[in-house]
Scaffold this motif. Structure first.
Motif, short mmCIF file in Angstrom:
data_model
loop_
_atom_site.label_atom_id
_atom_site.label_comp_id
_atom_site.label_asym_id
_atom_site.label_seq_id
_atom_site.Cartn_x
_atom_site.Cartn_y
_atom_site.Cartn_z
N ASP A 103 32.88 38.51 50.57
CA ASP A 103 34.21 38.83 51.10
C ASP A 103 34.49 38.15 52.44
OD1 ASP A 103 34.73 40.32 48.87
OD2 ASP A 103 34.19 42.24 49.80
N GLU A 104 33.85 37.02 52.70
CA GLU A 104 34.14 36.21 53.88
C GLU A 104 35.16 35.15 53.44
OE1 GLU A 104 30.26 34.75 54.83
OE2 GLU A 104 29.61 36.68 55.64
N LEU A 105 36.37 35.62 53.20
CA LEU A 105 37.37 34.80 52.51
C LEU A 105 37.92 33.66 53.37
CD1 LEU A 105 39.13 37.65 50.55
CD2 LEU A 105 37.26 36.15 49.82
N ASP A 106 38.01 33.85 54.68
CA ASP A 106 38.47 32.75 55.54
C ASP A 106 37.48 31.59 55.49
OD1 ASP A 106 40.80 34.00 56.27
OD2 ASP A 106 39.95 34.89 58.09
N GLN A 107 36.19 31.92 55.54
CA GLN A 107 35.16 30.87 55.45
C GLN A 107 35.17 30.24 54.07
OE1 GLN A 107 31.74 33.18 56.67
NE2 GLN A 107 31.72 32.17 58.68
N ALA A 108 35.37 31.05 53.04
CA ALA A 108 35.43 30.52 51.68
C ALA A 108 36.59 29.53 51.56
CB ALA A 108 35.57 31.65 50.67
N LYS A 109 37.75 29.92 52.11
CA LYS A 109 38.93 29.02 52.08
C LYS A 109 38.60 27.69 52.76
CE LYS A 109 42.83 32.24 52.20
NZ LYS A 109 43.97 32.69 53.02
N GLU A 110 37.95 27.79 53.92
CA GLU A 110 37.60 26.59 54.67
C GLU A 110 36.71 25.67 53.84
OE1 GLU A 110 34.85 25.70 58.50
OE2 GLU A 110 36.31 27.34 58.75
N LYS A 111 35.71 26.25 53.18
CA LYS A 111 34.79 25.44 52.35
C LYS A 111 35.53 24.81 51.17
CE LYS A 111 31.07 26.75 54.65
NZ LYS A 111 30.38 25.87 55.53
N PHE A 112 36.38 25.60 50.51
CA PHE A 112 37.12 25.04 49.37
C PHE A 112 38.07 23.93 49.82
CE2 PHE A 112 36.14 29.21 47.21
CZ PHE A 112 35.35 28.65 46.21
N ASN A 113 38.68 24.09 50.99
CA ASN A 113 39.54 23.02 51.53
C ASN A 113 38.73 21.77 51.86
OD1 ASN A 113 42.22 24.00 51.41
ND2 ASN A 113 41.76 25.40 53.09
N GLN A 114 37.50 21.95 52.34
CA GLN A 114 36.64 20.79 52.61
C GLN A 114 36.34 20.06 51.30
OE1 GLN A 114 33.15 22.28 54.62
NE2 GLN A 114 34.18 22.41 56.59
N ILE A 115 36.10 20.83 50.24
CA ILE A 115 35.83 20.23 48.93
C ILE A 115 37.03 19.39 48.50
CG2 ILE A 115 35.55 20.73 46.46
CD1 ILE A 115 33.89 23.20 47.36
N LEU A 116 38.23 19.95 48.65
CA LEU A 116 39.43 19.22 48.23
C LEU A 116 39.69 18.00 49.11
CD1 LEU A 116 41.83 22.13 47.29
CD2 LEU A 116 40.64 20.56 45.76
N SER A 117 39.27 18.06 50.37
CA SER A 117 39.45 16.87 51.22
C SER A 117 38.51 15.75 50.78
CB SER A 117 39.24 17.21 52.69
OG SER A 117 37.88 17.47 52.96
N LEU A 118 37.36 16.13 50.22
CA LEU A 118 36.42 15.11 49.71
C LEU A 118 36.86 14.59 48.35
CD1 LEU A 118 33.01 16.76 50.67
CD2 LEU A 118 34.08 14.79 51.75
#
Length: 181
Positions: A103-118
């Motif tokens: 439930d660390e959703l802000d960090q999860a969002k950040e990681k998923f956004n990093q994936i999409l940037s790659l």
């Protein structure tokens, strides 16, 4: 002696066609030699042209082989870079899922956004950002509201029970006052 000049002239007459024949022979030989020289020159020119064509073809083949080798090297580098990129994405995905599960959703969002940037074509990351994380946020909020409502109801019941518990005490105090000793 008068006959001698006539003899010379006869010899000259005989020698003249012989000289002409020899001159004609020499001329024919010179023409033949010139023709042979020209043919030899043409053969040499053709050989040089063929040699130049072969050298050009060889150079083109070498250049093509060089370009093919460079293309293969670049393709290998591209594949290696893609493998490395996939490893990074997989690692980020694992981290993002871990954050999501905790439930660390802000960090999860950040990681998923990093994936999409790659790699913008990562549908899994897009799915989490667009639907799963927002749905989980709503569930958490509903759970919090439900928990708050439950706590509020519990608190209300507790107050009611405390109120009831005090009422008998008040009665017993009134009873004590009403009963003289």
């Amino acid at each position: 002696r008068a006959k001698e000049p006539t003899k010379l002239s006869e010899q000259e007459k005989k020698a003249k066609p012989e000289e002409e024949r020899k001159a004609q022979e020499l001329k024919s030989q010179a023409e033949l030699q010139e023709k042979l020289r020209k043919e030899q020159l043409e053969r040499e020119q053709k050989q040089q042209q063929e040699k130049a064509k072969l050298e050009l073809k060889l150079k083109e083949k070498e250049e093509k082989a060089k370009l093919e080798k460079e293309r293969n090297e670049l393709e290998q580098e591209r594949k290696a870079a893609q493998i490395e990129l996939n490893k990074q994405i997989d690692s980020l995905y694992k981290e993002a899922l871990s954050c999501y599960k905790q439930d660390e959703l802000d960090q999860a969002k950040e990681k998923f956004n990093q994936i999409l940037s790659l790699d913008p074509s990562q549908a899994r990351a897009q799915q989490y950002l667009e639907s799963r994380i927002p749905e989980k946020i709503k569930r958490i909020e509903l759970t919090k509201l439900s928990e708050q409502e439950r706590l509020s109801k519990l608190e209300q019941k507790k107050k009611e029970e405390e109120g009831r518990a005090k009422e008998p005490t008040k009665l017993s105090e009134q009873e004590k006052k009403a009963k003289p000793e």
